[in-house]
Design an enzyme around this catalytic site. Structure first.
Site, PDB file in Angstrom:
ATOM      1  N   LYS A 118      -2.571   7.075   1.400  1.00  0.00           N
ATOM      2  CA  LYS A 118      -2.354   7.278   2.839  1.00  0.00           C
ATOM      3  C   LYS A 118      -1.285   8.359   2.981  1.00  0.00           C
ATOM      4  O   LYS A 118      -0.108   8.083   3.168  1.00  0.00           O
ATOM      5  CB  LYS A 118      -1.947   5.960   3.499  1.00  0.00           C
ATOM      6  CG  LYS A 118      -2.284   5.939   4.971  1.00  0.00           C
ATOM      7  CD  LYS A 118      -2.333   4.545   5.519  1.00  0.00           C
ATOM      8  CE  LYS A 118      -2.327   4.531   7.027  1.00  0.00           C
ATOM      9  NZ  LYS A 118      -3.336   5.362   7.679  1.00  0.00           N
ATOM     10  N   ARG A 177       0.845  -1.212   0.000  1.00  0.00           N
ATOM     11  CA  ARG A 177       0.000   0.000   0.000  1.00  0.00           C
ATOM     12  C   ARG A 177       0.874   1.253   0.000  1.00  0.00           C
ATOM     13  O   ARG A 177       0.546   2.237  -0.679  1.00  0.00           O
ATOM     14  CB  ARG A 177      -0.933  -0.007   1.214  1.00  0.00           C
ATOM     15  CG  ARG A 177      -1.917   1.155   1.192  1.00  0.00           C
ATOM     16  CD  ARG A 177      -2.987   1.033   2.248  1.00  0.00           C
ATOM     17  NE  ARG A 177      -2.436   1.122   3.596  1.00  0.00           N
ATOM     18  CZ  ARG A 177      -3.153   0.972   4.706  1.00  0.00           C
ATOM     19  NH1 ARG A 177      -4.444   0.707   4.628  1.00  0.00           N
ATOM     20  NH2 ARG A 177      -2.593   1.073   5.891  1.00  0.00           N
ATOM     21  N   GLU A 186     -15.899   6.853   5.805  1.00  0.00           N
ATOM     22  CA  GLU A 186     -15.135   6.106   6.815  1.00  0.00           C
ATOM     23  C   GLU A 186     -15.050   6.948   8.067  1.00  0.00           C
ATOM     24  O   GLU A 186     -15.640   8.021   8.130  1.00  0.00           O
ATOM     25  CB  GLU A 186     -13.731   5.776   6.280  1.00  0.00           C
ATOM     26  CG  GLU A 186     -12.908   7.007   5.919  1.00  0.00           C
ATOM     27  CD  GLU A 186     -11.500   6.684   5.447  1.00  0.00           C
ATOM     28  OE1 GLU A 186     -11.024   5.545   5.642  1.00  0.00           O
ATOM     29  OE2 GLU A 186     -10.858   7.593   4.910  1.00  0.00           O
TER      30      GLU A 186
END
Ligand code: PMP
Length: 288
Positions: A149, A50, A182
């Site tokens: 991220k 990721r 989220e």
């Protein structure tokens, strides 16, 4: 405490980066939060994959191989005698000018901090957590994809402030379409009529590593699990709701916006995942 910085382990007081680093000036950089359980780094490869995707998305060329980054993570844990804890892996854009242009930056920094983790209080896991939806929307996928991220967490910080000011520990963020994205640092799931639902990443959810583990556990148990856009109404009338995240693990939710979820206690599907997750974390790791 020893911190990994610029290719070596240094005392935390010596771990300094340039004030011209765009990680500081613009939040231009990426990170991962990783857990260590019983001398094993949980899902290290998935985290590094990721990280590589985040790097690719922001055109940040990582000057280290995946193995070199993995070694930095493991070396930092060993140097701090950490057998259980949390690792914060940060990659900054590097030193640049006061202008925004990332192409004028050089020397991206790889930083690894390994420390103990403070989870939510124990009663949250036995009684459930009360949370709220907040006015601050999750930033749109067309503005800054939440799948990256990145070090730029101000969107989440604003939502967290709203929750904390109202007396809650976590906030549910909606997207600009009015559906659920989220939480500020966790993914969200609900259970309704025997089916488990979670918002798709296109709704503004990070592809959480813990989220993926829950999907794996559901499939292994033969439970129905689907990605679906969820409204606030869907949350309010859910039979169960839980959050997932590397630091928080699986968190039962007892109340959303003043509406009791189910009978207000952690439901059987949630409790099943909480227990199974605890078993998984010591099985699927990279040994230190
Ligand atoms: N969403 C956000 C915004 C996060 O920061 C995180 C990680 N803290 C998550 C979801 C959960 O992702 P993971 O399970 O990979 O920790």
């Amino acid at each position: 405490m020893k911190v990994f910085l610029d290719g070596k382990l240094v005392d935390q007081e010596e771990a300094r980066i340039s004030v011209f680093d765009h990680g500081l000036l613009y939040g231009d950089g990426i990170f991962e939060g990783i857990r260590i359980y019983s001398n094993c780094v949980f899902k290290l490869d998935a985290h590094l994959e990721r990280l590589e995707r985040s790097a690719r998305a922001i055109l940040l060329e990582l000057p280290w191989s995946r193995q070199e980054i993995a070694d930095a993570v493991c070396d930092t844990c060993r140097a701090n005698n950490l057998t259980d804890g949390y690792v914060r892996l940060v990659v900054t854009r590097g030193r640049g000018t006061l202008g925004l242009n990332p192409y004028q930056c050089s020397n991206p920094q790889l930083i690894v901090i390994a420390d103990k983790i403070q989870l939510y209080p124990e009663e949250i896991y036995s009684l459930g957590m009360k949370i709220m939806t907040v006015p601050t929307q999750r930033i749109g996928t067309g503005s800054m994809p939440p799948a990256i991220k990145s070090l730029n967490y101000l969107n989440n910080v604003l939502a967290k402030i709203e929750a904390v000011n109202a007396g809650f520990m976590e906030a549910i963020m909606m997207n600009n379409q009015g559906t659920v994205a989220e939480c500020t640092g966790d993914n969200i799931f609900i259970v309704q009529k025997g089916v488990i639902y979670t918002p798709p990443t296109s709704a503004g959810a990070l592809e959480g590593i813990t989220r993926n583990v829950v999907v794996e556990m559901a499939e292994e148990a033969g439970l129905k699990i689907e990605e679906r856009n969820l409204t606030r109404y869907d949350l309010w009338v859910a039979q169960e709701c839980f959050l997932t995240g590397t630091a928080a693990e699986v968190v039962p939710i007892s109340e959303i916006d003043g509406r009791k979820i189910g009978d207000g206690a952690p439901g059987p599907v949630t409790v099943g995942f909480m227990e199974n997750y605890k078993k998984k974390v010591t099985r699927d790791g990279t040994f230190l």
